[in-house]
Design an enzyme around this catalytic site. Structure first.
Site, short mmCIF file in Angstrom:
data_model
loop_
_atom_site.label_atom_id
_atom_site.label_comp_id
_atom_site.label_asym_id
_atom_site.label_seq_id
_atom_site.Cartn_x
_atom_site.Cartn_y
_atom_site.Cartn_z
N ARG A 88 0.84 -1.22 0.00
CA ARG A 88 0.00 0.00 0.00
C ARG A 88 0.87 1.25 0.00
NH1 ARG A 88 -3.99 0.35 4.52
NH2 ARG A 88 -4.66 2.14 3.31
N HIS A 133 -8.12 7.88 11.48
CA HIS A 133 -7.55 6.53 11.45
C HIS A 133 -6.04 6.54 11.34
CE1 HIS A 133 -11.72 4.83 10.04
NE2 HIS A 133 -11.70 5.19 11.30
N GLU A 231 -21.54 5.98 -6.02
CA GLU A 231 -22.80 5.22 -5.98
C GLU A 231 -23.46 5.44 -4.63
OE1 GLU A 231 -21.04 1.49 -6.79
OE2 GLU A 231 -20.51 1.13 -4.69
N1 APR Z 1 -15.36 9.16 -6.32
C1 APR Z 1 -16.26 9.11 -5.30
N2 APR Z 1 -16.49 8.00 -4.56
C2 APR Z 1 -15.78 6.90 -4.86
C3 APR Z 1 -14.83 6.87 -5.91
C4 APR Z 1 -14.63 8.06 -6.65
N3 APR Z 1 -13.76 8.14 -7.67
N4 APR Z 1 -14.30 5.63 -5.96
C5 APR Z 1 -14.89 4.92 -5.00
N5 APR Z 1 -15.79 5.68 -4.32
C6 APR Z 1 -16.64 5.32 -3.18
C7 APR Z 1 -17.16 3.90 -3.19
O1 APR Z 1 -18.38 3.84 -3.90
C8 APR Z 1 -17.33 3.63 -1.69
O2 APR Z 1 -18.62 4.02 -1.25
O3 APR Z 1 -15.82 5.43 -2.02
C9 APR Z 1 -16.30 4.54 -1.03
C10 APR Z 1 -15.11 3.82 -0.45
O4 APR Z 1 -15.56 3.03 0.62
P1 APR Z 1 -14.56 2.10 1.43
O5 APR Z 1 -13.71 1.34 0.48
O6 APR Z 1 -15.36 1.33 2.41
O7 APR Z 1 -13.59 3.15 2.17
P2 APR Z 1 -13.85 3.96 3.51
O8 APR Z 1 -15.28 4.32 3.66
O9 APR Z 1 -12.84 5.04 3.55
O10 APR Z 1 -13.48 2.87 4.61
C11 APR Z 1 -13.54 3.24 5.97
O11 APR Z 1 -12.52 1.16 6.58
O12 APR Z 1 -10.94 -0.57 6.50
C12 APR Z 1 -11.28 0.65 7.03
O13 APR Z 1 -9.68 2.00 8.06
C13 APR Z 1 -10.23 1.72 6.80
O14 APR Z 1 -10.54 4.11 6.83
C14 APR Z 1 -11.02 2.90 6.27
C15 APR Z 1 -12.43 2.57 6.73
#
Ligand code: APR
Length: 258
Positions: A88, A133, A231
């Site tokens: 990462r 985080h 989404e």
């Molecule tokens: N523009 C806008 N939204 C996006 C894009 C984009 N280009 N690409 C992806 N997404 C959205 C996805 O649809 C999803 O809803 O971003 C979101 C990412 O969600 P996660 O992968 O769950 O990430 P996050 O919400 O930051 O996770 C929270 O989980 O594992 C832990 O500590 C980690 O901080 C993280 C926490």
């Protein structure tokens, strides 16, 4: 932090479909005195940094989070955990801030509350950043002796023992599942959510608590909640305005000059 059980996302219907939601959001943000932005992995996705839960390429759709991001996983196999962090970190070393980070930086008064551990908001010039985080750019002693060292993101380290106390391995200064959020960051984030006029939620699935609880807190305190995501998400039902699309296209459109 912990996961909330999955709920069915609901889209909030717009009260007036004839109004362009981008223009509504832009106008609202221009009028807002205090803005807080709550971000997740989707903010950095256009920079090439992997998300966690996107189907197919999200880290947690391929790997078990408890093996890679929990104290239990680190105890079980620290080499594996540090190998994953090295991957990462190498990915992040290649990344640059995208148009969404730059748009956020144009409002110097905007408070950033982020779940992201990368340094792309800093590199875009954002000033007030609350990291819920932690920060992936350093390692600390897992035994808590207080030793911290910056890491070379271009050549990230593998597993090694704490050079100060030798009691445990060094691990990223991030918050893992089952660990408490940094108390000072959490207190500041709650205040930023409760006291803003507009609360922008960008690129988060909003399933990880306590962080995701800030959205309801802001809504209850009277902030207008603007959700930006590719989404529908668990934040959708709390949105006053939901803008579906990529963060690097939508944030410049709502935060840019009139
Ligand atoms: N523009 C806008 N939204 C996006 C894009 C984009 N280009 N690409 C992806 N997404 C959205 C996805 O649809 C999803 O809803 O971003 C979101 C990412 O969600 P996660 O992968 O769950 O990430 P996050 O919400 O930051 O996770 C929270 O989980 O594992 C832990 O500590 C980690 O901080 C993280 C926490």
């Amino acid at each position: 932090m912990m996961l909330k059980p999955l709920t069915t996302p609901r889209l909030k219907s717009m009260t007036d479909p004839s109004n362009d939601p981008i223009q509504q959001a832009a106008l609202l943000l221009r009028k807002s005195q205090l803005i807080t932005c709550f971000s997740g992995a989707g903010l950095s996705a256009p920079s090439g940094v992997g998300t966690f839960r996107d189907p197919g390429d999200g880290w947690w759709s391929r790997y078990d989070p408890m093996r890679l991001a929990s104290p239990e996983g680190f105890k079980e196999d620290p080499e594996l955990v540090m190998k994953w962090y090295a991957a990462r970190r190498s990915q992040m070393a290649q990344a640059s801030p995208n148009a969404a980070h730059h748009a956020l930086a144009t409002r110097k008064d905007l408070i950033q509350v982020t779940q992201n551990t990368d340094n792309l908001l800093d590199r875009a010039g954002c000033q007030d950043i609350i990291r819920l985080h932690g920060d992936i750019t350093s390692d600390r002693c897992h035994a808590g002796c207080g030793y911290v060292e910056p890491v070379n993101m271009d050549q990230p380290p593998q597993h090694r023992s704490c050079p100060a106390c030798g009691q445990a391995g060094l691990r990223p200064t991030v918050t893992w599942f089952g660990e408490a959020l940094p108390a000072d960051a959490w207190a500041r984030a709650e205040s930023a959510a409760a006291n803003c006029d507009a609360f922008i939620v960008v690129g988060t699935s909003a399933v990880v608590y306590p962080a995701a609880g800030l959205i309801g807190l802001a809504a209850q305190a009277g902030a207008t909640v603007i959700v930006v995501n590719r989404e529908a998400s668990d934040a959708s039902h709390m949105a006053d305005l939901e803008l579906l699309g990529s963060a690097d296209e939508i944030l410049p459109a709502i935060l840019g000059p009139a």
